[in-house]
Design an enzyme around this catalytic site. Structure first.
Site, mmCIF file in Angstrom:
data_model
loop_
_atom_site.group_PDB
_atom_site.id
_atom_site.type_symbol
_atom_site.label_atom_id
_atom_site.label_comp_id
_atom_site.label_asym_id
_atom_site.label_seq_id
_atom_site.Cartn_x
_atom_site.Cartn_y
_atom_site.Cartn_z
ATOM 1 N N ASP A 112 -62.335 -31.314 -51.052
ATOM 2 C CA ASP A 112 -61.715 -32.592 -50.696
ATOM 3 C C ASP A 112 -61.526 -33.400 -51.975
ATOM 4 O OD1 ASP A 112 -60.978 -35.064 -49.727
ATOM 5 O OD2 ASP A 112 -62.475 -35.102 -48.115
ATOM 6 N N HIS A 113 -60.270 -33.562 -52.387
ATOM 7 C CA HIS A 113 -59.991 -34.223 -53.668
ATOM 8 C C HIS A 113 -60.228 -35.728 -53.620
ATOM 9 C CE1 HIS A 113 -58.891 -34.047 -57.695
ATOM 10 N NE2 HIS A 113 -57.675 -33.544 -57.640
ATOM 11 N N ARG A 114 -60.511 -36.278 -52.448
ATOM 12 C CA ARG A 114 -60.857 -37.707 -52.385
ATOM 13 C C ARG A 114 -62.201 -37.966 -53.037
ATOM 14 N NH1 ARG A 114 -60.591 -38.901 -46.093
ATOM 15 N NH2 ARG A 114 -61.849 -36.988 -46.191
#
Length: 482
Positions: A452-454
């Protein structure tokens, strides 16, 4: 009087379940703890035991119904109430006249044995057989006609009572096998079991299906039946809802089960909310394979199969301790990040009914032998369909083993609310340039890390994957890791 048996709590977050099969019928006498119904929840199929003993007087559900937690399932008459009910004819009469009349009627009925009520009432009461030997001709008179006609009145639905008794008392088959037999339309009463203690296996069911298909084919070649009648000849080898066609040819439709709905919703949530990135890399596991080969006989002596998976689980669990951002939850709704101080690794398993992810708790605190045993136990539960909902809860990271099926790289979808998932492909030998510029064949394991690049940046993901590769390429570090 009557008592309602309700659907108990099936686990955290489970609000309802779908009825797959009902094991009892009206009139059955059940014991507390006896399985009465099979329910399908979001990720597991469980059998529900009775919360009390007694006689089933009413079934409040049907197969296919969705029942909420604490929703009513059955109405039963407790054992005490049942005994009071049997005594009611004597106690309910307020006048003394009927009381002597009934005993005298019973005495008259015993020697004559001509009235069907006395024959019907005699079997349930174990104290009366002592009075039967006195008149010798009585059994002979009751055997020919009354004894055969007597069982019909107490069984209002004979066709339903027989399956319920065979399911709970005779047929030795787990929930997964019963479900599979139901899906292919096979009656387990006709299936001989080849497993331990006569237990029915999947191969036993398939054997019946193949036999029925051959019978159907032979019958069609002789009688040339129409396609619509073929499923009837096969005795359930085709599903009842499989018939149909569109403008291009025959089709088969199936109802989407609860597990597939859950998987679809989970995948849609992940795809629509998680900006996913995938890193690809390879781990040289040549030395690890030598270690595994030299140790597998020791594990085999203890009934364990040593594969590469325990080493991979240990490497991932140890690396997660060093990278807390990957062992976390990104809670965007509450503007917070939840870092987990435990490491629970889920292992995605491909089953006939869809993807199941049992969770290995506290994997970072376990050694290779403990992980191997836990993995074997987990695999046994999944294959037998005997896992509980709690076995699927609490994961902080997921592993998907594509190599067990075939394939090398993929882009796995993050199992929300987790923030990363690692897919391992099938290891294969490749020519590798060594530090001294020589080229040697090395056993390489393909790895695909989606995150998850968040929350997880590319650098964090790369360092995490490098740590895993470092442990796999140097097994001594892995065995000594804390």
């Amino acid at each position: 009087m009557t008592t309602e048996v309700k659907l108990p709590d099936l686990g955290d977050g489970i609000e309802s379940g779908d009825v797959l099969e009902i094991f009892v019928s009206v009139g059955d006498v059940i014991d507390k703890g006896q399985d009465i119904v099979e329910m399908e929840t979001d990720k597991a199929t469980v059998t529900v035991p009775a919360s009390a003993s007694g006689k089933v007087v009413k079934i409040l559900i049907n197969e296919g119904d969705t029942v909420a937690i604490n929703g009513p399932i059955l109405e039963i008459e407790s054992d005490a109430a049942a005994s009071d009910t049997q005594d009611t004819p004597d106690a309910s009469a307020p006048t003394p006249a009927p009381e002597p009349t009934q005993p005298s009627a019973e005495k008259a009925a015993k020697p004559e044995a001509k009235t069907p009520p006395s024959v019907v009432e005699a079997p349930p009461t174990p104290a009366q057989p002592t009075a039967v030997p006195n008149p010798a001709p009585a059994p002979a008179q009751s055997a020919p006609a009354p004894a055969q006609s007597a069982p019909a009145p107490p069984a209002p639905t004979p066709a339903q009572d027989t399956p319920s008794e065979s399911w709970s008392d005779v047929i030795a088959a787990g929930p997964a096998i019963r479900r599979f037999a139901r899906e292919v339309g096979v009656d387990l009463n006709r299936v001989p079991g080849s497993g331990d203690g006569g237990r029915i296996t999947r191969d036993d069911v398939l054997s019946v299906v193949r036999s029925a298909s051959q019978t159907s084919a032979a019958a069609s070649s002789v009688a040339n039946p129409s396609p619509a009648s073929a499923p009837d000849v096969s005795s359930g080898s085709a599903r009842p809802d499989s018939n149909g066609s569109d403008e291009y040819g025959p089709i088969r439709t199936e109802r989407i089960d609860r597990m597939r709905k859950t998987i679809a919703n989970q995948m849609h949530t992940s795809w629509s909310t998680v900006p996913r990135v995938t890193n690809f890399d390879d781990a040289d596991i040549t030395d690890l394979e030598h270690l595994r080969q030299s140790s597998k006989e020791d594990y085999s002596a203890q009934g364990l199969k040593l594969t590469t998976m325990p080493f991979l689980i240990k490497a991932i669990a140890t690396a997660l301790r060093h990278h807390p951002a990957i062992n976390a939850v990104f809670d965007q709704e509450n503007d917070q990040i939840i870092y987990k101080d435990y490491v629970n690794v889920g292992i995605a398993v491909d089953t006939d009914r869809g993807l199941v992810v049992p969770v290995m708790k506290n994997a970072d605190m376990m050694g290779i032998p403990e992980i191997t045993r836990a993995l074997a136990e987990m695999a046994g539960k999944v294959r037998g369909g005997n896992f509980a909902v709690s076995d699927l809860k609490g994961g902080s990271f997921t592993i998907s083993n594509l190599g067990a099926i075939g394939g090398q790289y993929s882009t796995p979808i993050v199992n929300v609310p987790e923030v990363a998932i690692l897919l391992v492909g099938r290891s294969r030998k490749l020519p590798v340039v060594m530090p001294d510029d020589s080229i040697k064949p090395r056993l390489m394991m393909p790895l695909s890390l989606s995150y998850d690049h968040r929350l997880v940046d590319g650098g964090t993901a790369a360092r995490f994957l490098n740590d895993i590769i470092g442990f796999l390429e140097a097994p001594s570090r892995l065995l000594l890791a804390l």
